[in-house]
Design a protein around this motif. Structure first.
Motif, PDB file in Angstrom:
ATOM      1  N   LEU A 170       0.827  -1.213   0.000  1.00 24.91           N
ATOM      2  CA  LEU A 170       0.000   0.000   0.000  1.00 24.91           C
ATOM      3  C   LEU A 170       0.854   1.253   0.000  1.00 24.91           C
ATOM      4  CD1 LEU A 170      -2.782   1.412   0.319  1.00 24.91           C
ATOM      5  CD2 LEU A 170      -2.450   1.242   2.787  1.00 24.91           C
ATOM      6  N   SER A 171       1.862   1.291   0.853  1.00 20.29           N
ATOM      7  CA  SER A 171       2.687   2.502   0.979  1.00 20.29           C
ATOM      8  C   SER A 171       3.563   2.743  -0.241  1.00 20.29           C
ATOM      9  CB  SER A 171       3.552   2.423   2.240  1.00 20.29           C
ATOM     10  OG  SER A 171       4.459   1.337   2.159  1.00 20.29           O
ATOM     11  N   ARG A 172       3.760   1.703  -1.072  1.00 20.36           N
ATOM     12  CA  ARG A 172       4.639   1.842  -2.237  1.00 20.36           C
ATOM     13  C   ARG A 172       3.885   1.914  -3.562  1.00 20.36           C
ATOM     14  NH1 ARG A 172       9.080  -2.806  -0.424  1.00 20.36           N
ATOM     15  NH2 ARG A 172       9.848  -1.708   1.433  1.00 20.36           N
ATOM     16  N   ALA A 173       2.573   2.018  -3.517  1.00 19.29           N
ATOM     17  CA  ALA A 173       1.773   2.055  -4.747  1.00 19.29           C
ATOM     18  C   ALA A 173       2.177   3.250  -5.604  1.00 19.29           C
ATOM     19  CB  ALA A 173       0.293   2.129  -4.400  1.00 19.29           C
ATOM     20  N   GLN A 174       2.390   2.995  -6.903  1.00 19.80           N
ATOM     21  CA  GLN A 174       2.878   4.024  -7.813  1.00 19.80           C
ATOM     22  C   GLN A 174       1.828   4.476  -8.828  1.00 19.80           C
ATOM     23  OE1 GLN A 174       6.043   5.418  -7.621  1.00 19.80           O
ATOM     24  NE2 GLN A 174       6.177   4.236  -5.719  1.00 19.80           N
ATOM     25  N   GLY A 184      -2.456   0.265  -9.216  1.00 18.00           N
ATOM     26  CA  GLY A 184      -1.679  -0.384  -8.165  1.00 18.00           C
ATOM     27  C   GLY A 184      -2.227  -0.087  -6.783  1.00 18.00           C
ATOM     28  N   LEU A 185      -2.697   1.147  -6.593  1.00 24.60           N
ATOM     29  CA  LEU A 185      -3.273   1.516  -5.302  1.00 24.60           C
ATOM     30  C   LEU A 185      -4.549   0.719  -5.040  1.00 24.60           C
ATOM     31  CD1 LEU A 185      -3.421   3.259  -2.766  1.00 24.60           C
ATOM     32  CD2 LEU A 185      -4.564   5.016  -4.123  1.00 24.60           C
ATOM     33  N   ALA A 186      -5.408   0.610  -6.048  1.00 18.06           N
ATOM     34  CA  ALA A 186      -6.655  -0.140  -5.891  1.00 18.06           C
ATOM     35  C   ALA A 186      -6.368  -1.607  -5.556  1.00 18.06           C
ATOM     36  CB  ALA A 186      -7.494  -0.040  -7.161  1.00 18.06           C
ATOM     37  N   GLN A 187      -5.381  -2.175  -6.226  1.00 21.92           N
ATOM     38  CA  GLN A 187      -5.034  -3.577  -5.961  1.00 21.92           C
ATOM     39  C   GLN A 187      -4.469  -3.737  -4.551  1.00 21.92           C
ATOM     40  OE1 GLN A 187      -2.386  -5.322  -8.843  1.00 21.92           O
ATOM     41  NE2 GLN A 187      -2.226  -7.253  -7.758  1.00 21.92           N
ATOM     42  N   ALA A 188      -3.622  -2.807  -4.136  1.00 19.53           N
ATOM     43  CA  ALA A 188      -3.031  -2.875  -2.797  1.00 19.53           C
ATOM     44  C   ALA A 188      -4.108  -2.764  -1.720  1.00 19.53           C
ATOM     45  CB  ALA A 188      -1.992  -1.766  -2.626  1.00 19.53           C
ATOM     46  N   MET A 189      -5.107  -1.929  -1.945  1.00 23.61           N
ATOM     47  CA  MET A 189      -6.192  -1.783  -0.981  1.00 23.61           C
ATOM     48  C   MET A 189      -6.979  -3.088  -0.855  1.00 23.61           C
ATOM     49  SD  MET A 189      -7.525   2.070  -1.913  1.00 23.61           S
ATOM     50  CE  MET A 189      -8.935   1.994  -0.800  1.00 23.61           C
ATOM     51  N   GLY A 190      -7.232  -3.728  -2.000  1.00 22.65           N
ATOM     52  CA  GLY A 190      -7.953  -4.993  -1.967  1.00 22.65           C
ATOM     53  C   GLY A 190      -7.189  -6.073  -1.225  1.00 22.65           C
ATOM     54  N   GLU A 191      -5.879  -6.129  -1.460  1.00 16.91           N
ATOM     55  CA  GLU A 191      -5.062  -7.145  -0.794  1.00 16.91           C
ATOM     56  C   GLU A 191      -4.999  -6.909   0.716  1.00 16.91           C
ATOM     57  OE1 GLU A 191      -1.341  -6.944  -2.787  1.00 16.91           O
ATOM     58  OE2 GLU A 191      -2.046  -7.998  -4.589  1.00 16.91           O
ATOM     59  N   LEU A 192      -4.884  -5.643   1.105  1.00 19.46           N
ATOM     60  CA  LEU A 192      -4.827  -5.335   2.529  1.00 19.46           C
ATOM     61  C   LEU A 192      -6.172  -5.627   3.196  1.00 19.46           C
ATOM     62  CD1 LEU A 192      -3.395  -4.293   4.999  1.00 19.46           C
ATOM     63  CD2 LEU A 192      -3.875  -1.944   4.266  1.00 19.46           C
TER      64      LEU A 192
END
Length: 301
Positions: free
Chosen positions: A69-73, A77-85
């Protein structure tokens, strides 16, 4: 097959059935489960030290998703990181729910599960964050998401701290949110290039603030001749415009002077017509069926 089954049953009655299964047999368990199901049976009641150990394990299970999440570029990528978290938080909550704790820990234990559930639910709705990232930048939007995560978990973290229990120390900390900015109506944000006698009067009849850009012919919208801020429902004039130009405007909320961007609720438009040099024009940004100046959506700039 029926005869075989009956014979087997009679044989068991005649010779006696052992309570111990023979080598290689699988012991049946209630409801069709297996002995492995016992691994998810709530344990406890756990005391302070044992519960802290479980909290540490739960936090470690979130480490990879938090870093992502903190490294989303990018917005995607941000949407995917949010889903994974979100999935990782639900998993951690499930593991905690399987525990039984001492009475004095039960309230904070339940509160932590509740707040993790709230955070996971909000992260699962990543559509708006993805849209905001396209206008305000993925790094800026990711920091907003991280602050919201900390806020959602804050009541549980504070209660745990009072009991001298640790959880949440690895949460990303993007720092305090930037102070709200809203330039004055008609404030010139950018001006460079040659001046002229062109004049543009703009009425912002919309419900959102806009940054309107006078872009010299052949230049990209990121390199405006003049950019002026016009608040919702207000009017302003841009003078000393030099040369032919195109007119772009973006609207939204959470303006940043450093990035010259809105942070949320953005839209990006361009007037289809070109504007000739050394002339005066009047523009109303409010959409109307009787208007004579068409606009088109453009990529974020």
């Amino acid at each position: 097959m029926r005869q075989v089954a009956v014979v087997g049953a009679l044989l068991c009655v005649l010779v006696g059935c052992s309570a111990t299964p023979v080598d290689g047999a699988v012991s049946p368990t209630p409801s069709g489960g297996t002995a492995a199901a016992a691994s998810v049976t709530p344990r406890g009641p756990l005391g302070q030290a044992a519960y802290q150990s479980e909290l540490t394990k739960a936090e470690k299970s979130l480490a990879v998703s938090l870093r992502t999440l903190s490294r989303a570029q990018t917005a995607e990528g941000l949407a995917q990181a949010m889903g994974e978290l979100s999935k990782a938080l639900n998993g951690a909550s499930g593991r905690l729910a399987a525990l039984t704790v001492e009475g004095r820990l039960s309230a904070v234990h339940q509160l932590l599960q509740d707040r993790i559930g709230v955070a996971a639910y909000k992260l699962s709705d990543s559509e708006q964050a993805e849209l905001d990232a396209r206008c305000g930048g993925s790094a800026y939007t990711s920091q907003k998401v991280q602050r919201r995560l900390r806020t959602d978990l804050a009541p549980a973290l504070a209660a745990l701290t009072k009991l001298k229990l640790n959880f949440g120390s690895t949460l990303p900390n993007p720092g305090a949110a930037p102070k709200p900015e809203r330039p004055e109506n008609g404030e010139t944000l950018v001006r460079h290039g040659e001046t002229g006698i062109g004049r543009l009067s703009i009425t912002n009849g919309t419900s959102k603030d806009v940054a309107i850009s006078v872009v010299t012919d052949g230049k990209p919208p990121r390199d405006p001749h003049v950019m002026t801020y016009i608040r919702a429902g207000k009017a302003a004039a841009i003078t000393r415009i030099g040369g032919a130009y195109h007119l772009y405007y973006k609207s939204g909320a959470e303006w940043s002077s450093d990035r010259r961007q809105f942070g949320s609720g953005c839209s990006f438009q361009k007037f289809d017509q070109a504007f000739g040099p050394d002339k005066s024009w009047k523009i109303n940004l409010e959409p109307t069926v009787t208007g004579n100046a068409a606009t088109s959506e453009v990529e974020a700039y």
